[in-house]
Design an enzyme around this catalytic site. Structure first.
Site, PDB file in Angstrom:
ATOM      1  CD  GLU A 230      -2.704  -0.491   2.786  1.00  0.00           C
ATOM      2  OE1 GLU A 230      -2.910   0.701   3.123  1.00  0.00           O
ATOM      3  OE2 GLU A 230      -3.015  -1.459   3.483  1.00  0.00           O
ATOM      4  CD  GLU A 280     -12.387   2.534  -0.170  1.00  0.00           C
ATOM      5  OE1 GLU A 280     -12.857   1.441   0.221  1.00  0.00           O
ATOM      6  OE2 GLU A 280     -11.202   2.848  -0.022  1.00  0.00           O
ATOM      7  CE  LYS A 283     -11.539   2.414   3.809  1.00  0.00           C
ATOM      8  NZ  LYS A 283     -10.351   2.904   3.103  1.00  0.00           N
ATOM      9  CD  GLU A 288      -7.719   6.384   6.537  1.00  0.00           C
ATOM     10  OE1 GLU A 288      -7.834   5.568   5.594  1.00  0.00           O
ATOM     11  OE2 GLU A 288      -6.675   6.534   7.181  1.00  0.00           O
TER      12      GLU A 288
END
Length: 311
Positions: A230, A280, A283, A288
């Site tokens: 990541e 997203e 989240k 985030e």
């Protein structure tokens, strides 16, 4: 992925292929996604849920069932790159579960006739007790009891350790001490760290080489490789330095850079996975939600030229 408005797996696979993205990491098994990946040619890193580490570690039949459900039915048409047992659980209360889970998954894969898929785990850089300068990288006392036998396991099999690397969080936590260009891998960045004559002009290399040094000290020698499982930079969310401009700079610089290796492993390309493909909306509030390269409607947050990857 944690969002209410994300595209269907088949559309996501088509998006990957249209953008010259060759590898994908799945944080947990999803049969609908695995079905969409059949015949795609994409290489897949398949993770287990952290909450499954306990039964995977203690119950060989659970590991066998996991393999039978998520690997064996797809093994002929999905290119599994690695199975990773757990994400960022070392150090912590689940740390001691990781190696036995890896061992049971490996045994289950062999029993299923799938011996070519290696098993590993993913760690955060919080496993380090020392990281500066990079040559002094060492695992913390809390992490070492779990990491050292994992390093031995991986070395004996020629399997890499996965590590999540985030210059953004180091920069945003202390922007007065970390030059932005150094965090963004900018070609114009000045050398910020000199370590026994080795010069570092970007934080990505410095972090990775600190982990390499820690692995060497833990018995991995120079043969155990690292994969960056990541890395990313948020394009919004209110965090310090979180902007579309900075995210675009970091990711495009990264794509051009990773083929060159690091000062500790010069010329050896770093296998790297970018977090994440989509923003997203489920989240937690803040940065985030904003690590995606694309919006859920598959429009670009910013452009990334994956064909520019150095070789």
């Amino acid at each position: 992925m944690i969002g209410s408005d994300l595209p269907s797996p088949d559309k996501v696979v088509a998006l990957y292929k249209s953008r010259n993205i060759t590898d994908v990491r799945l944080f947990h098994p999803d049969t609908s996604v695995l079905e969409a990946l059949r015949g795609s040619g994409l290489a897949v890193v398949l993770g287990t849920l952290n909450e499954h580490l306990a039964p995977l570690a203690s119950d060989a039949s659970f590991a066998a069932s996991w393999v039978q459900s998520y690997v064996q039915p797809f093994a002929g048409s999905v290119r599994f790159r690695y199975i990773n047992a757990g994400n960022e659980v070392i150090p912590g209360e689940s740390a001691a579960l990781v190696l036995p889970a890896m061992q049971n998954l490996e045994a289950a894969l062999r029993e299923a006739g799938i011996s070519s898929v290696p098993v590993t785990t993913a760690v955060a850089t919080s496993v380090l007790g020392s990281s500066y300068p990079p040559s002094q990288g060492a695992f913390s006392e809390a992490a070492l009891p779990a990491v050292e036998p994992i390093v031995s396991f991986l070395k004996s099999r020629g399997t890499p350790l996965l590590v999540n690397v985030y210059p953004y969080f180091a920069y945003s936590a202390d922007p007065s001490s970390v030059p932005l260009d150094y965090a963004l891998l900018s070609s114009s960045a000045a050398v910020a760290v000199t370590d026994n004559g080795v010069e570092y002009a970007n934080m990505f290399d410095a972090i990775l080489d600190a982990v390499y040094a820690a692995v060497e000290k833990a018995g991995g020698g120079e043969s155990l490789e690292l994969v960056v499982s990541e890395t990313g930079w948020p394009s919004g969310g209110g965090g310090y330095g979180a902007s579309v401009e900075n995210a675009a700079s970091y990711i495009n610089n990264l794509v051009r850079h990773v083929g060159r290796g690091t000062p500790r492993r010069p010329g050896k390309a770093v296998e790297t996975y970018i977090f994440a493909i989509f923003n997203e909306n489920q989240k937690p509030e803040g940065v985030e939600r904003y690590f995606g390269l694309f919006q859920p409607d598959m429009s670009e947050v910013y452009h990334v030229d994956f064909s520019a990857a150095s070789s």
